[in-house]
Write a protein that holds these residues in place. Structure first.
Motif, mmCIF file in Angstrom:
data_model
loop_
_atom_site.group_PDB
_atom_site.id
_atom_site.type_symbol
_atom_site.label_atom_id
_atom_site.label_comp_id
_atom_site.label_asym_id
_atom_site.label_seq_id
_atom_site.Cartn_x
_atom_site.Cartn_y
_atom_site.Cartn_z
ATOM 1 N N SER A 1 6.524 52.864 -45.117
ATOM 2 C CA SER A 1 5.245 53.719 -45.108
ATOM 3 C C SER A 1 4.328 53.759 -43.957
ATOM 4 O O SER A 1 3.539 54.069 -43.848
ATOM 5 C CB SER A 1 4.541 53.416 -46.338
ATOM 6 O OG SER A 1 3.807 52.243 -46.457
ATOM 7 N N LYS B 1 2.885 54.070 -40.542
ATOM 8 C CA LYS B 1 2.551 55.274 -39.617
ATOM 9 C C LYS B 1 2.767 55.067 -38.236
ATOM 10 O O LYS B 1 3.226 56.045 -37.681
ATOM 11 C CB LYS B 1 1.027 55.832 -39.670
ATOM 12 C CG LYS B 1 0.636 56.035 -41.208
ATOM 13 C CD LYS B 1 1.550 57.267 -41.922
ATOM 14 C CE LYS B 1 0.966 57.332 -43.427
ATOM 15 N NZ LYS B 1 2.111 58.171 -44.252
ATOM 16 N N ASN C 1 6.609 49.176 -50.923
ATOM 17 C CA ASN C 1 5.581 50.111 -50.954
ATOM 18 C C ASN C 1 6.426 51.611 -50.855
ATOM 19 O O ASN C 1 5.674 52.649 -50.381
ATOM 20 C CB ASN C 1 4.805 50.096 -49.864
ATOM 21 C CG ASN C 1 5.361 50.267 -48.224
ATOM 22 O OD1 ASN C 1 6.635 50.510 -48.159
ATOM 23 N ND2 ASN C 1 4.588 50.145 -47.168
ATOM 24 N N LYS D 1 7.239 55.260 -52.389
ATOM 25 C CA LYS D 1 6.517 56.177 -53.030
ATOM 26 C C LYS D 1 7.137 57.060 -54.377
ATOM 27 O O LYS D 1 6.564 57.932 -54.979
ATOM 28 C CB LYS D 1 5.874 57.301 -52.278
ATOM 29 C CG LYS D 1 4.733 56.632 -51.201
ATOM 30 C CD LYS D 1 3.999 57.599 -50.542
ATOM 31 C CE LYS D 1 2.877 57.298 -49.435
ATOM 32 N NZ LYS D 1 3.162 56.073 -48.720
ATOM 33 N N GLU E 1 12.786 56.381 -52.685
ATOM 34 C CA GLU E 1 12.284 55.625 -51.515
ATOM 35 C C GLU E 1 12.445 54.025 -51.697
ATOM 36 O O GLU E 1 12.737 53.247 -50.780
ATOM 37 C CB GLU E 1 10.805 56.088 -51.278
ATOM 38 C CG GLU E 1 10.625 57.377 -50.486
ATOM 39 C CD GLU E 1 9.304 57.352 -49.954
ATOM 40 O OE1 GLU E 1 8.388 56.396 -50.053
ATOM 41 O OE2 GLU E 1 8.923 58.381 -49.505
ATOM 42 N N THR F 1 1.968 51.988 -55.426
ATOM 43 C CA THR F 1 2.532 53.044 -54.529
ATOM 44 C C THR F 1 2.921 54.296 -55.058
ATOM 45 O O THR F 1 3.196 55.416 -54.043
ATOM 46 C CB THR F 1 3.158 52.491 -53.419
ATOM 47 O OG1 THR F 1 4.522 51.974 -53.764
ATOM 48 C CG2 THR F 1 2.678 51.319 -52.517
#
Length: 273
Positions: free
Chosen positions: A93, A95, A131, A133, A137, A165
């Protein structure tokens, strides 16, 4: 003197030939042995070598890319710890890249940390921050975790579960991660969490072969309290402010309460020899 030399010529020659043959065989054997051993060859270890008694008062540390390899004296640290748990990834996750991990979640220092401690005969386990979602995942994260760490043959695989999450049934997502990791071939899968988090989010820890609980108390750098819980655990993270020679920053310290738990985590459950 000349007479003796004449009489011993044949016998002496045979003796000389015999000893020369033995000498050459020994020399060739030593040469082959020396050439077959590479001093720089890296051979991972997956079990602790008990050439001395295990002092369970020594900490077990967990580290990641936030502890820069360039700032660590691995020789000094290896002599002060009983084991190391290295982060393999943050998850999927992220960015953007940060100082400790790449955008794909891979920990920047993972490979270096593992190799440096294994070369010094310190047993190494690994962990991944969870983490995903969705269950899909979660399974992808598990695949990445296994692909990145399997070559190092870690003693234990830990799921770092600290935040919810998924909007629905987070426990099912975590279980999907564990099942996929086991399906890929990982043995000895444990969960890192906190007792209150388990209760608050209905996390089922019964599927794991070991539980690692974080409980700092006053977080003084020393062990001053233990988890007050009915959850059975083998490893306790008791401070984030531990100090060791060889690294100027703070370190997470963990402890076991007996040698049996230590062997379970770092020696695949085998008894000390």
């Amino acid at each position: 003197m000349n007479i003796m030399r004449k009489r011993l010529t044949l016998v002496g020659a045979l003796i000389v030939v015999f000893f020369l043959t033995v000498f050459m065989l020994v020399f060739i054997s030593l040469s082959l042995t020396k050439s077959s051993v590479g001093t720089d060859e890296f051979k991972p270890v997956d079990t602790a070598t008990f050439d001395r008694n295990v002092d369970i008062t020594k900490p077990i540390i967990d580290i990641s890319g936030w502890q820069l390899p360039s700032e660590m004296d691995y020789d000094q640290l290896a002599n002060q710890v009983n084991g190391v748990i290295v982060r393999v990834q943050h998850g999927i996750s992220m960015k953007k890249t940060n100082n400790a991990a790449y955008k794909n979640g891979l920990d920047k220092a993972m490979s270096t940390h593992i190799k440096e401690f294994q070369k010094r005969n310190v047993p190494v386990a690994v962990y991944a921050y969870i983490n995903g979602k969705s269950e899909e995942e979660m399974r992808k994260e598990a695949d990445a975790f296994y692909d990145r760490a399997a070559e190092f043959n870690p003693t234990y695989w830990w799921l770092d579960v600290e935040e919810v999450t998924m909007k629905k049934d987070f426990n099912a997502g975590v279980e999907a991660f564990r099942q996929q990791l086991a399906k890929r071939g990982a043995k000895n899968i444990g969960i890192y969490t906190q007792d209150w988090f388990v209760t608050a989010n209905n996390i089922d820890v019964s599927h794991y072969s070991s539980v690692w609980l974080a409980h700092y108390g006053r977080d003084t750098g020393f062990w001053d309290t233990s988890p007050d819980t009915t959850i059975g655990y083998d490893l306790h993270q008791y401070t984030s402010r531990g100090k060791l020679n060889g690294f100027a920053g703070d370190l997470d310290f963990n402890r076991v309460t007996n040698v049996s738990d230590y062997n379970k985590i770092f020696n695949h459950g085998h008894l000390m020899k």
